[in-house]
Write a protein that holds these residues in place. Structure first.
Motif, PDB file in Angstrom:
ATOM      1  N   LEU B 111       0.852  -1.317   0.101  1.00 48.35           N
ATOM      2  CA  LEU B 111      -0.108   0.187   0.018  1.00 48.35           C
ATOM      3  C   LEU B 111       0.689   1.214  -0.177  1.00 48.35           C
ATOM      4  O   LEU B 111       2.111   1.202   0.543  1.00 48.35           O
ATOM      5  N   SER B 112       0.420   2.148  -0.420  1.00 46.41           N
ATOM      6  CA  SER B 112       1.022   3.872  -0.490  1.00 46.41           C
ATOM      7  C   SER B 112       0.326   4.577   0.081  1.00 46.41           C
ATOM      8  O   SER B 112      -1.071   4.420   0.271  1.00 46.41           O
ATOM      9  N   ASP B 113       0.658   5.811   0.824  1.00 46.91           N
ATOM     10  CA  ASP B 113      -0.151   6.795   1.336  1.00 46.91           C
ATOM     11  C   ASP B 113      -1.164   6.361   2.305  1.00 46.91           C
ATOM     12  O   ASP B 113      -2.034   6.666   2.354  1.00 46.91           O
ATOM     13  N   TYR B 114      -0.602   5.313   3.132  1.00 45.47           N
ATOM     14  CA  TYR B 114      -1.603   4.891   4.254  1.00 45.47           C
ATOM     15  C   TYR B 114      -1.393   5.310   5.448  1.00 45.47           C
ATOM     16  O   TYR B 114      -2.371   5.161   6.504  1.00 45.47           O
ATOM     17  N   ASP B 115      -0.594   6.378   5.645  1.00 39.31           N
ATOM     18  CA  ASP B 115      -0.208   6.919   6.829  1.00 39.31           C
ATOM     19  C   ASP B 115      -1.798   7.830   7.509  1.00 39.31           C
ATOM     20  O   ASP B 115      -1.858   8.131   8.764  1.00 39.31           O
ATOM     21  N   ALA B 116      -2.271   8.449   6.423  1.00 41.00           N
ATOM     22  CA  ALA B 116      -3.818   9.009   6.892  1.00 41.00           C
ATOM     23  C   ALA B 116      -4.759   7.902   7.489  1.00 41.00           C
ATOM     24  O   ALA B 116      -5.709   8.567   8.233  1.00 41.00           O
ATOM     25  N   LEU B 117      -4.656   6.884   7.250  1.00 40.81           N
ATOM     26  CA  LEU B 117      -5.559   5.766   7.958  1.00 40.81           C
ATOM     27  C   LEU B 117      -5.565   5.991   9.287  1.00 40.81           C
ATOM     28  O   LEU B 117      -4.627   5.708  10.073  1.00 40.81           O
ATOM     29  N   ASP B 118      -6.813   6.238   9.978  1.00 45.30           N
ATOM     30  CA  ASP B 118      -7.196   6.297  11.351  1.00 45.30           C
ATOM     31  C   ASP B 118      -7.115   5.034  12.185  1.00 45.30           C
ATOM     32  O   ASP B 118      -8.212   4.338  11.774  1.00 45.30           O
ATOM     33  N   THR B 119      -6.359   4.586  13.039  1.00 41.61           N
ATOM     34  CA  THR B 119      -6.358   3.301  13.533  1.00 41.61           C
ATOM     35  C   THR B 119      -6.939   3.489  15.001  1.00 41.61           C
ATOM     36  O   THR B 119      -7.097   2.390  15.580  1.00 41.61           O
ATOM     37  N   GLY B 120      -7.737   4.671  15.447  1.00 36.08           N
ATOM     38  CA  GLY B 120      -8.204   4.608  16.573  1.00 36.08           C
ATOM     39  C   GLY B 120      -7.363   4.014  17.846  1.00 36.08           C
ATOM     40  O   GLY B 120      -6.035   4.533  17.918  1.00 36.08           O
ATOM     41  N   MET B 121      -8.228   3.167  18.441  1.00 38.77           N
ATOM     42  CA  MET B 121      -7.352   2.736  19.635  1.00 38.77           C
ATOM     43  C   MET B 121      -6.320   1.472  19.502  1.00 38.77           C
ATOM     44  O   MET B 121      -5.731   0.912  20.295  1.00 38.77           O
ATOM     45  N   PHE B 122      -6.360   1.175  18.171  1.00 36.91           N
ATOM     46  CA  PHE B 122      -5.617   0.120  17.710  1.00 36.91           C
ATOM     47  C   PHE B 122      -4.256   0.437  17.233  1.00 36.91           C
ATOM     48  O   PHE B 122      -4.173   1.424  16.081  1.00 36.91           O
TER      49      PHE B 122
END
Lengths: 257, 257
Positions: B111-122
């Motif tokens: 994957l690319s540009d995945y840093d913006a994915l919000d992982t919440g409490m995980f």
């Protein structure tokens, strides 16, 4: 009751010798036949071997005994079931992520009236008092240090307070690690020993096995082993007192109270 | 790229035959030498075997190949590293608790540009795009179904939407299970086969091994195997299309879209 085994070391060290003694208590020299597990840290990662079979008969225990996985932090447990039936989900150690770290925990003892403990976002998978207490501890961690801890002494104080609170509910001997630090809390039964140069020989209590640590180590190695009962006959183990907690890092005692 | 292997069955079944084929791809017939892992469910509990060593050389892989652990749901992965160095914390499958269930996940792709994915409490422990995507999926699960899911079809729809979203960021082939259900999402490379009576013989692609399933099964067994590439030469595997998801329970296809 169950048996706990933990290790903290300043270099990756195998735990084959101590584990050989421990597994004998899973059906040969001890009655702990309701499963066993061991978690090895390698950096931030960890891997666990678990079996609901008695450790003395387990093929997987045989692999762990003979295959020297080297680790700086290890948590192990053999189980005699009291709360929760014999099943994989009730087999220690338990590992959960908090603050981007793998936290691993094992418990010896039995708790009562633990249903009221608030575990927040950590939900037990199995039925044991032990896993529920672990979830509660992690919830306390997260509540006190929402963004992670900066001072391990403060975290140690919190572990000690959690241990005290859980001890009010029964017997609570515990090992806890994030791979970097190893915490232990003693309710009634926990011993530890730090081995460093000059290294000597040790003889297991539970099997006719002797090791010469001098042949296995370098002069700078520091290795601490924590166990319910001393695993060797010819060494002096520290007996922890009820209500005491200890903290190890790289095999060295960092704090106790 | 990596190789995925999953299983869903209506009776506890060993995966020795398929795993024998898979591990060959970890250094013999394939280039996936950067570690491997396998997670077996037994009821609500699960146990993983992992190794950052190539699977074709791994002592632990040898144990798994020879020791028939019987399970109704299995997730396995062999790795050729792209994002994240070769280390235990970057080795699939990843397991996390949600709703008091162990969720296990493995990913093939990049994957690319995945840093913006919000992982919440995980929070990811390692450095891989894969683990981050897993944390994001669990956060979506929790956000959509804060108290757990009641209708697995709704959860399947969500898995499909998550897969679609992640596929926009690159290649995303995935296996996911809570021990009860097995989900798969195909970005470009995933095949599955359901074996049931009348059972026949199968010949591995990657090793000179043949099995007669009739000798290993009972007439009521239903066993589905999902793999990046077909593992056998003489059977018809279903090739999944890009953007497709499937859901299996007890070896049976419950949903696809």
């Amino acid at each position: 009751m169950c048996e706990l085994l933990g290790m903290s070391a300043n270099v990756p060290t195998d735990i084959c010798f101590s584990f050989t003694g421990l597994v004998q208590r899973g059906g040969v020299t001890g009655p702990h036949v309701d499963g066993w597990g061991i978690t090895f840290y390698e950096g931030k990662g960890c891997r666990s071997f678990k079996d609901p079979q008695p450790s003395c008969q387990s093929k997987i225990a045989e692999l762990v005994r003979e295959f020297p996985i080297k680790s700086k932090a290890v948590i192990s447990h053999i189980r005699q079931a009291n709360r929760g039936h014999v099943a994989l989900e009730n087999t220690h150690p338990f590992t959960r992520e908090l603050w981007g770290q793998n936290w691993t925990y094992a418990h010896n003892g039995q708790l009562s009236d633990y249903d009221a403990l608030d575990t927040g976002m950590f939900t037990p998978v199995g039925e044991t008092d032990s896993e529920l207490a672990f979830c509660w501890i992690l919830h306390q961690f997260q509540h006190e240090f929402p963004h992670g801890f900066t001072d391990v002494q403060q975290l140690f104080e919190l572990v000690h307070r959690c241990g005290k609170r859980l001890q009010e509910l029964g017997v609570f001997n515990m090992l806890l690690s994030n791979g970097d630090y190893v915490f232990a809390y003693c309710s009634n039964n926990l011993h530890w020993i730090t081995r460093k140069a000059p290294f000597g020989k040790a003889q297991l209590c539970d099997a006719d096995v002797t090791i010469d640590f001098q042949e296995e180590t370098t002069p700078n190695d520091v290795v601490t082993v924590i166990a319910t009962q001393p695993l060797t006959v010819n060494e002096q183990w520290h007996k922890m007192n009820s209500g005491d907690a200890v903290l190890f890092h790289d095999g060295v005692l960092l704090a106790q109270r």
